[in-house]
Design an enzyme around this catalytic site. Structure first.
Site, mmCIF file in Angstrom:
data_model
loop_
_atom_site.group_PDB
_atom_site.id
_atom_site.type_symbol
_atom_site.label_atom_id
_atom_site.label_comp_id
_atom_site.label_asym_id
_atom_site.label_seq_id
_atom_site.Cartn_x
_atom_site.Cartn_y
_atom_site.Cartn_z
ATOM 1 N N LYS A 55 0.846 -1.204 0.000
ATOM 2 C CA LYS A 55 0.000 0.000 0.000
ATOM 3 C C LYS A 55 0.875 1.246 0.000
ATOM 4 O O LYS A 55 0.652 2.178 -0.774
ATOM 5 C CB LYS A 55 -0.902 0.027 1.246
ATOM 6 C CG LYS A 55 -2.133 -0.840 1.117
ATOM 7 C CD LYS A 55 -2.868 -0.924 2.448
ATOM 8 C CE LYS A 55 -3.895 -2.043 2.391
ATOM 9 N NZ LYS A 55 -4.353 -2.507 3.693
ATOM 10 N N GLN A 99 -5.162 -1.422 9.489
ATOM 11 C CA GLN A 99 -5.085 -2.775 8.939
ATOM 12 C C GLN A 99 -5.713 -3.780 9.911
ATOM 13 O O GLN A 99 -5.395 -3.789 11.102
ATOM 14 C CB GLN A 99 -3.613 -3.136 8.662
ATOM 15 C CG GLN A 99 -3.402 -4.467 7.981
ATOM 16 C CD GLN A 99 -3.926 -4.527 6.552
ATOM 17 O OE1 GLN A 99 -3.977 -3.533 5.843
ATOM 18 N NE2 GLN A 99 -4.355 -5.716 6.133
ATOM 19 N N ASP A 122 -11.514 2.840 3.842
ATOM 20 C CA ASP A 122 -11.910 1.425 3.810
ATOM 21 C C ASP A 122 -13.422 1.264 3.649
ATOM 22 O O ASP A 122 -13.903 0.187 3.308
ATOM 23 C CB ASP A 122 -11.531 0.758 5.147
ATOM 24 C CG ASP A 122 -10.353 -0.187 5.015
ATOM 25 O OD1 ASP A 122 -10.144 -0.738 3.922
ATOM 26 O OD2 ASP A 122 -9.645 -0.375 6.029
HETATM 27 N N1 GUN Z 1 -7.371 -6.864 6.146
HETATM 28 C C1 GUN Z 1 -7.716 -7.640 5.094
HETATM 29 N N2 GUN Z 1 -8.381 -6.912 4.151
HETATM 30 C C2 GUN Z 1 -8.460 -5.665 4.629
HETATM 31 C C3 GUN Z 1 -9.016 -4.451 4.117
HETATM 32 O O1 GUN Z 1 -9.599 -4.392 3.029
HETATM 33 N N3 GUN Z 1 -8.871 -3.363 4.911
HETATM 34 C C4 GUN Z 1 -8.258 -3.417 6.126
HETATM 35 N N4 GUN Z 1 -8.200 -2.301 6.825
HETATM 36 N N5 GUN Z 1 -7.726 -4.511 6.631
HETATM 37 C C5 GUN Z 1 -7.821 -5.623 5.879
#
Ligand code: GUN
Length: 299
Positions: A55, A99, A122
């Site tokens: 990311k 996350q 998100d």
């Molecule tokens: N962990 C697995 N997929 C995601 C996601 O799309 N967003 C976040 N914040 N954590 C994750």
């Protein structure tokens, strides 16, 4: 394999990130704005570390600012909430992502609720969940289902009237995916572990989204001939054929048998996966524009 089309998420996401990069240049030139994305990682989960690294890298590649905050897994919930408060108030930060999963002593719902809905890239905040469910254009939509929808529309055009089956009912993928398909006027079924005669439900679907996290669970003979199959699963399985101790990634769909029945299918890896970060950057761009009262560009 018949004349199935492979839906190339890697190529699609590269194009999308290119267009986002152009819009970031324009924002900077016309308004002197640099979008910023803050990502919070707690603990040492190897998969989460890889995601967060990717990311950060892709955020910088499209010209945005990346802020990474990493913590040991003994961080207190209060410390995390204070950090989120600071990021909510920081004008250089337009998007905030925590996350998941978080360690068990931290309440995930409390943390997600602390993020400003306007910076919730998100789309997990209850305000954004509610906006999506009520068809409000201001909704920030979760990245994985958004990526699935973009690929579906690119392949199929107008989805209205199609029968869609979403296999899986998670808050991150299954439920928002169903809402997005409903908003496209699909007839939507959500199937899950208690669904009766799952094979028959799947066989009705013009669009099948598999998001259950069970390796190769959907065989080809569950798929309607010509259907479009989006495989969200990323499962690591043993691959003794590659040598002792080797592994490989597979989806929730049995790719080989599905490919001889489906009209189009996403591969794993290289399908949904690469779209997720591209959509996160798209959401960060959109959030930045909304925070500055600017029109959100189509990308
Ligand atoms: N962990 C697995 N997929 C995601 C996601 O799309 N967003 C976040 N914040 N954590 C994750």
């Amino acid at each position: 394999m018949s004349d199935v089309t492979l839906i190339d998420g890697k190529a699609f996401s590269e194009g999308l990130r290119g267009r986002i990069g152009q819009e970031v240049i324009r924002l900077n030139k016309d308004h002197n704005i640099v979008p910023g994305l803050a990502v919070i990682l707690v603990g040492e989960d190897p998969a989460s570390q890889v995601y967060v690294r990717n990311k950060g890298k892709q955020t910088v590649e499209v010209g945005m600012s990346s802020f990474e905050r990493k913590f040991e897994d003994d961080i207190t919930q209060d410390t995390l909430l204070k950090l989120i408060e600071e990021l909510n108030a920081d004008d250089k930060v337009n998007g905030i992502l925590v996350q998941l999963p978080l360690p068990s002593h931290i309440n995930e719902a409390t943390v997600l609720a602390a993020i400003s809905p306007d910076k919730d890239v998100d789309g997990f905040h209850l305000i954004n969940v509610g906006r999506l469910g009520t068809g409000d254009d201001a909704a920030i939509v979760p990245c994985t289902p958004l990526g699935c929808l973009m690929m579906l529309k690119d392949k199929l055009g107008d989805l209205s009237g199609m029968k869609a089956l979403v296999l899986g009912r998670s808050n991150i993928v299954g439920k928002p995916m169903a809402q997005l398909l409903l908003a496209q006027s699909c007839t939507v079924t959500i199937a899950h572990s208690r669904t009766k005669d799952l094979a028959n439900e799947c066989r009705q679907a013009d669009i099948l989204i598999a998001a259950v996290g069970r390796p190769q669970m959907v065989p080809g003979d569950w798929i309607k001939p010509g259907a479009t199959v989006i495989d969200v699963g990323i499962n690591r399985i043993d691959a003794p054929e590659k040598g002792e101790g080797k592994t490989r990634l597979v989806g929730d769909v049995d790719f080989n048998s599905a490919s001889s029945v489906a009209g189009a299918i996403t591969p794993v890896p290289g399908g949904v996966g690469p779209m997720t970060i591209a959509c996160l950057l798209r959401n960060t761009l959109a959030a930045t524009c909304l925070q500055h009262g600017l029109k959100v560009p189509e990308v």
